[in-house]
Design an enzyme around this catalytic site. Structure first.
Site, PDB file in Angstrom:
ATOM      1  N   CYS A   2      32.353  -5.410  33.974  1.00 16.45           N
ATOM      2  CA  CYS A   2      32.469  -4.545  32.801  1.00 16.45           C
ATOM      3  C   CYS A   2      32.396  -3.080  33.207  1.00 16.45           C
ATOM      4  O   CYS A   2      31.767  -2.732  34.201  1.00 16.45           O
ATOM      5  CB  CYS A   2      31.392  -4.805  31.765  1.00 16.45           C
ATOM      6  SG  CYS A   2      31.403  -6.449  31.079  1.00 16.45           S
ATOM      7  N   ARG A  27      36.015  -3.328  39.214  1.00 12.84           N
ATOM      8  CA  ARG A  27      34.768  -4.019  38.897  1.00 12.84           C
ATOM      9  C   ARG A  27      35.021  -5.435  38.365  1.00 12.84           C
ATOM     10  O   ARG A  27      34.087  -6.232  38.291  1.00 12.84           O
ATOM     11  CB  ARG A  27      33.984  -3.213  37.847  1.00 12.84           C
ATOM     12  CG  ARG A  27      33.552  -1.865  38.350  1.00 12.84           C
ATOM     13  CD  ARG A  27      33.053  -1.006  37.218  1.00 12.84           C
ATOM     14  NE  ARG A  27      31.773  -1.444  36.717  1.00 12.84           N
ATOM     15  CZ  ARG A  27      30.604  -1.041  37.177  1.00 12.84           C
ATOM     16  NH1 ARG A  27      30.551  -0.191  38.167  1.00 12.84           N
ATOM     17  NH2 ARG A  27      29.484  -1.474  36.657  1.00 12.84           N
ATOM     18  N   TRP A  73      34.242  -8.227  31.177  1.00 12.66           N
ATOM     19  CA  TRP A  73      34.250  -9.446  31.997  1.00 12.66           C
ATOM     20  C   TRP A  73      33.446 -10.453  31.187  1.00 12.66           C
ATOM     21  O   TRP A  73      32.250 -10.273  30.992  1.00 12.66           O
ATOM     22  CB  TRP A  73      33.595  -9.153  33.351  1.00 12.66           C
ATOM     23  CG  TRP A  73      33.732 -10.253  34.352  1.00 12.66           C
ATOM     24  CD1 TRP A  73      34.781 -10.457  35.192  1.00 12.66           C
ATOM     25  CD2 TRP A  73      32.776 -11.280  34.653  1.00 12.66           C
ATOM     26  NE1 TRP A  73      34.539 -11.556  35.990  1.00 12.66           N
ATOM     27  CE2 TRP A  73      33.313 -12.079  35.686  1.00 12.66           C
ATOM     28  CE3 TRP A  73      31.512 -11.608  34.143  1.00 12.66           C
ATOM     29  CZ2 TRP A  73      32.645 -13.172  36.217  1.00 12.66           C
ATOM     30  CZ3 TRP A  73      30.849 -12.711  34.684  1.00 12.66           C
ATOM     31  CH2 TRP A  73      31.421 -13.474  35.712  1.00 12.66           C
ATOM     32  N   ASN A  99      27.732  -3.134  28.377  1.00  9.03           N
ATOM     33  CA  ASN A  99      27.736  -3.923  29.622  1.00  9.03           C
ATOM     34  C   ASN A  99      26.408  -4.627  29.718  1.00  9.03           C
ATOM     35  O   ASN A  99      25.385  -4.024  29.425  1.00  9.03           O
ATOM     36  CB  ASN A  99      27.836  -3.023  30.860  1.00  9.03           C
ATOM     37  CG  ASN A  99      29.167  -2.351  30.984  1.00  9.03           C
ATOM     38  OD1 ASN A  99      30.075  -2.641  30.213  1.00  9.03           O
ATOM     39  ND2 ASN A  99      29.260  -1.448  31.931  1.00  9.03           N
ATOM     40  N   GLY A 100      26.412  -5.853  30.221  1.00 11.23           N
ATOM     41  CA  GLY A 100      25.144  -6.561  30.411  1.00 11.23           C
ATOM     42  C   GLY A 100      25.064  -7.780  29.520  1.00 11.23           C
ATOM     43  O   GLY A 100      26.054  -8.212  28.920  1.00 11.23           O
ATOM     44  N   GLU A 478      31.653 -16.117  56.583  1.00 12.19           N
ATOM     45  CA  GLU A 478      32.236 -14.957  55.917  1.00 12.19           C
ATOM     46  C   GLU A 478      33.766 -15.087  55.850  1.00 12.19           C
ATOM     47  O   GLU A 478      34.386 -14.776  54.838  1.00 12.19           O
ATOM     48  CB  GLU A 478      31.810 -13.675  56.644  1.00 12.19           C
ATOM     49  CG  GLU A 478      32.503 -12.401  56.203  1.00 12.19           C
ATOM     50  CD  GLU A 478      32.357 -12.102  54.712  1.00 12.19           C
ATOM     51  OE1 GLU A 478      31.530 -12.732  54.019  1.00 12.19           O
ATOM     52  OE2 GLU A 478      33.118 -11.240  54.222  1.00 12.19           O
ATOM     53  N   LYS A 482      36.020 -15.097  52.420  1.00 19.06           N
ATOM     54  CA  LYS A 482      37.123 -14.158  52.175  1.00 19.06           C
ATOM     55  C   LYS A 482      38.382 -14.907  51.799  1.00 19.06           C
ATOM     56  O   LYS A 482      39.088 -14.555  50.871  1.00 19.06           O
ATOM     57  CB  LYS A 482      37.323 -13.349  53.454  1.00 19.06           C
ATOM     58  CG  LYS A 482      37.664 -11.908  53.332  1.00 19.06           C
ATOM     59  CD  LYS A 482      36.600 -10.929  52.959  1.00 19.06           C
ATOM     60  CE  LYS A 482      35.583 -11.379  51.974  1.00 19.06           C
ATOM     61  NZ  LYS A 482      34.448 -10.518  51.777  1.00 19.06           N
ATOM     62  N   GLU A 485      38.111 -16.538  48.224  1.00 20.43           N
ATOM     63  CA  GLU A 485      38.014 -15.670  47.036  1.00 20.43           C
ATOM     64  C   GLU A 485      39.313 -14.964  46.688  1.00 20.43           C
ATOM     65  O   GLU A 485      39.574 -14.707  45.527  1.00 20.43           O
ATOM     66  CB  GLU A 485      36.858 -14.669  47.155  1.00 20.43           C
ATOM     67  CG  GLU A 485      37.051 -13.580  48.160  1.00 20.43           C
ATOM     68  CD  GLU A 485      35.862 -12.631  48.215  1.00 20.43           C
ATOM     69  OE1 GLU A 485      35.366 -12.236  47.158  1.00 20.43           O
ATOM     70  OE2 GLU A 485      35.457 -12.273  49.320  1.00 20.43           O
ATOM     71  N   HIS A 501      29.544 -34.760  61.585  1.00 17.90           N
ATOM     72  CA  HIS A 501      28.502 -35.529  60.879  1.00 17.90           C
ATOM     73  C   HIS A 501      28.885 -35.766  59.414  1.00 17.90           C
ATOM     74  O   HIS A 501      28.017 -35.818  58.548  1.00 17.90           O
ATOM     75  CB  HIS A 501      27.159 -34.809  60.985  1.00 17.90           C
ATOM     76  CG  HIS A 501      26.651 -34.736  62.396  1.00 17.90           C
ATOM     77  ND1 HIS A 501      26.168 -35.831  63.072  1.00 17.90           N
ATOM     78  CD2 HIS A 501      26.601 -33.704  63.272  1.00 17.90           C
ATOM     79  CE1 HIS A 501      25.818 -35.480  64.301  1.00 17.90           C
ATOM     80  NE2 HIS A 501      26.074 -34.186  64.452  1.00 17.90           N
ATOM     81  N   LYS A 596      33.471  -6.931  40.921  1.00 18.68           N
ATOM     82  CA  LYS A 596      33.003  -6.221  42.115  1.00 18.68           C
ATOM     83  C   LYS A 596      31.499  -6.057  42.103  1.00 18.68           C
ATOM     84  O   LYS A 596      30.838  -6.203  43.118  1.00 18.68           O
ATOM     85  CB  LYS A 596      33.706  -4.863  42.202  1.00 18.68           C
ATOM     86  CG  LYS A 596      33.341  -4.039  43.429  1.00 18.68           C
ATOM     87  CD  LYS A 596      33.958  -4.628  44.672  1.00 18.68           C
ATOM     88  CE  LYS A 596      33.587  -3.888  45.939  1.00 18.68           C
ATOM     89  NZ  LYS A 596      33.878  -4.693  47.128  1.00 18.68           N
TER      90      LYS A 596
HETATM   91  C1  F6R Z   1      32.745 -11.007  48.450  1.00 24.40           C
HETATM   92  C2  F6R Z   1      31.881 -10.083  47.765  1.00 24.40           C
HETATM   93  C3  F6R Z   1      30.649 -10.630  47.126  1.00 24.40           C
HETATM   94  C4  F6R Z   1      29.508  -9.619  47.246  1.00 24.40           C
HETATM   95  C5  F6R Z   1      28.287 -10.097  46.451  1.00 24.40           C
HETATM   96  C6  F6R Z   1      27.111  -9.154  46.620  1.00 24.40           C
HETATM   97  O1  F6R Z   1      33.813 -10.334  49.049  1.00 24.40           O
HETATM   98  O2  F6R Z   1      32.148  -8.923  47.686  1.00 24.40           O
HETATM   99  O3  F6R Z   1      30.286 -11.852  47.674  1.00 24.40           O
HETATM  100  O4  F6R Z   1      29.185  -9.458  48.592  1.00 24.40           O
HETATM  101  O5  F6R Z   1      28.618 -10.195  45.097  1.00 24.40           O
HETATM  102  O6  F6R Z   1      27.445  -7.880  46.207  1.00 24.40           O
HETATM  103  P1  F6R Z   1      26.605  -6.625  46.678  1.00 24.40           P
HETATM  104  O7  F6R Z   1      26.794  -6.496  48.152  1.00 24.40           O
HETATM  105  O8  F6R Z   1      27.196  -5.470  45.926  1.00 24.40           O
HETATM  106  O9  F6R Z   1      25.174  -6.894  46.329  1.00 24.40           O
END
Ligand code: F6R
Length: 601
Positions: A2, A27, A73, A99-100, A478, A482, A485, A501, A596
């Site tokens: 949001c 975001r 969102w 927001n929230g 990681e 990536k 997502e 296993h 984000k």
């Molecule tokens: C993946 C990604 C998320 C963030 C997670 C934590 O690419 O960006 O997994 O890493 O939501 O976010 P922060 O680092 O802002 O606490």
């Protein structure tokens, strides 16, 4: 997650709001809306989907001098026009964006609004009607009714409220969710993130939780819960509008991948003094060096960065490190050591899951450090210490440069602790990071090769595996995050030895399995595991350090310090995820369902 933009005192507020909302697109959102007024004519416009849909609905005759806008969102209620903000009170007077999440919205609705029926399903609609009911039933002004509502609301929020009958004032308040006031000449703005309104102003004032702020064209009045006026200095945002331009890049993610070597060098500049020593607050270094255990608390990619730095910290400082998921740790706190030190790794500094842990840690009186990319963010304000990543805004939802910056920041911090405790004999973070930066540069130059690798092995696959051991396993986790997502490929990061296993049952003809090999000790075992899946039909791709590589390995990594291999190994995996998403025609920067900055638990 949001976004809010508002402005009072400037013509064509609708356009300023739309531009601002566009800058908040990163975001994550699924609908958008705005309200503007010029004192004579009001316009409430909403749309599902992208901001451009909203823009198309704004006709040429709209010219607001006050307005509030929002990207939503969905939390309560599906993404739809009726659930999009701003929400209007039933008497038609009040407009609210939020927001929230309001936790007690059901109780509020039963206690105060039992006779009313609502047009949508959002908690925000309840709040705007609650304020309107306090105005009507208790004969309160807009501000007083808003203040009263804030005393009965539980949850996280950033609110911006306008009364159509007083089209010169925006009332705002926040709790746990970010919101800033931007100061202009003859106008003022509000925004969830300074980035949204940098074309209007660089001067900002922070709002603390539970304050109520009255914003007009010439004035900003901040009041605390007791109604007393609070004086607060403004600050200049150290950001430039060009920091958030894509330039010639098709997507922010590619730009941000490319920026990683520069970020390594920037971090070195920021934290090295004139004598080549680490320049970090000594109180922080001493407090960490005296702790008996370091807890790294984080989510998602930041959590993976914590794992990637664990053995580095332990080796150089000889202090044990635990890496914990925020959303688990807060509710199932393990037995803590006697002298713990907490590090919150968070790109955004706003992640609600991490914040709820920090609140508990503060209550317990333990020392904490937030490592974040966003100065002034909630976790940075609430932790005892902050170290900034100086990575520049990360706009793509998928985090790349923040991951590598977090590891580099921990390397620098680790060196300072190792020196203080005399446990570090040979690790020189600044030198090693300069080597890693050069290695990353070589990797970002491999775009064409990686793009054709993707075409060959991953263009249509529904699933994929990354495998590795030790640090390579953490990079594999990681890499898989990536890939899934942004490309929606079902990907798993696996400890190479664990595959047999159980999970090996999923390997079929053509399943891509990517092995990461940067450790001489475990490399031969990972190669053995790759052979096992190959003989069951998998297409294997090897990403190996140059000293361990074989002739037919597909990706060769430049040699870097053994504790920093994740910095170079992750780059080709970021590019692989990027090309899978791009070649499938997805919006790389805005993957579905994701936000984000995740400001709900
Ligand atoms: C993946 C990604 C998320 C963030 C997670 C934590 O690419 O960006 O997994 O890493 O939501 O976010 P922060 O680092 O802002 O606490």
């Amino acid at each position: 997650m949001c976004g809010i933009v508002g402005i009072v005192g400037k013509e064509h507020s609708e356009q300023i709001i739309i531009n601002g909302l566009q800058r908040l697109e990163y975001r994550g959102y699924d609908s958008a809306g705005l309200f503007v007024s010029d004192g004579k004519q009001e316009h409430l416009i909403k749309s599902q989907g992208r901001i451009k849909n909203l823009q198309e609905k704004v006709s040429d005759d709209v010219n607001g001098t006050i307005g509030i806008g929002h990207t939503r969102w969905a939390t309560h209620g599906k993404p739809s026009e009726e659930n999009a903000h701003p929400h209007t009170s039933q008497n038609g007077k009040l407009l609210l964006v939020h927001n929230g999440v309001i936790e007690n919205f059901d109780e509020l609705s039963q206690d105060y609004l039992a006779d009313e029926t609502f047009y949508g399903q959002t908690d925000t609609e309840i709040v705007v009607n609650l304020i309107a009911s306090f105005m009507e039933n208790d004969s309160l002004s807009t501000k007083a009714a808003f203040q009263k509502a804030l005393t009965v609301i539980h949850g996280s929020y950033a609110f911006a409220l306008v009364n159509q009958e007083d089209p010169e004032t925006i009332y705002v308040a926040k709790n746990k969710s970010p919101l800033l006031i931007g100061l202009g000449d003859g106008f003022n703005v509000i925004a969830s993130d300074a980035l949204a309104v940098l074309d209007q102003t660089h001067e900002f004032v922070e709002i603390a939780d539970n304050e109520l702020v009255t914003v007009t064209a010439d004035n900003v009045i901040i009041e605390n819960q007791a109604g007393q006026t609070v004086q607060r200095d403004s600050y200049k945002a150290q950001l430039d509008a060009s920091d958030i331009e894509k330039g010639t890049y098709p997507f922010y993610m590619l730009k941000e991948i490319d920026e990683q070597p520069t970020v390594m060098r920037k971090l070195t500049q920021e934290y090295r003094d004139d004598h080549g020593k680490v320049n970090i607050d000594l109180n922080l270094v001493n407090e960490m060096a005296d702790s008996d255990r370091i807890y790294i608390v984080a989510c998602g990619t930041s959590y993976n960065a914590g794992w990637a730095a664990k053995s580095l910290i332990e080796t150089v400082t000889q202090i044990p490190v635990e890496v914990q998921l925020s959303s688990e740790f807060g509710y199932n706190m393990p037995l803590l050591s006697k002298k713990p030190f907490f590090i919150f790794l968070t790109q955004s500094g706003e992640t609600a899951d991490s914040r709820q842990v920090l609140v508990q840690i503060n209550q317990l009186g333990f020392p904490s450090l937030t490592i974040t990319n966003v100065a002034g963010s909630t976790l940075s304000r609430e932790a005892k210490y902050t170290l900034l990543l100086h990575a520049g805004p990360e706009i793509a939802v998928a985090s790349t440069k923040a991951y590598t910056a977090q590891i580099a920041m921990l390397a620098i911090l680790t060196q300072a602790i190792g020196e203080r405790n005399k446990t570090n004999t040979s690790f020189d973070a600044f030198y090693e990071l300069s080597i890693a930066a050069a290695g990353m540069e070589a990797m970002v130059d491999e775009k064409e090769r990686l793009s054709s690798l993707v075409e060959q092995y991953l263009s249509t696959t529904r699933n994929a595996f990354y495998i590795g051991r030790g640090n390579d396993y953490h990079v594999a986790s990681e890499a898989a995050l990536k890939l899934k997502e942004i490309s929606y490929v079902q990907a798993e990061g696996f400890a190479a030895g664990e595959l047999k296993h159980g999970t090996i049952a999923l390997i079929e003809e053509g399943t891509p399995v990517l092995g990461i090999i940067t450790d001489a000790k475990t490399g031969p075992h990972t190669r053995g595991n790759l052979k096992e899946v190959e003989s069951r039909g998998a297409n294997t791709i090897v990403i190996a350090s140059e000293d361990l590589a074989r002739e037919d390995d597909q990706v060769i990594l430049p040699k870097v310090h053994p504790l920093l291999t994740s910095l170079v190994a992750v780059v080709p995996t970021q590019l692989i995820a990027y090309y899978v998403s791009m070649q499938r025609g997805y919006d790389v920067d805005k993957p579905r369902n994701l936000a984000k900055s995740v400001t709900v638990e």
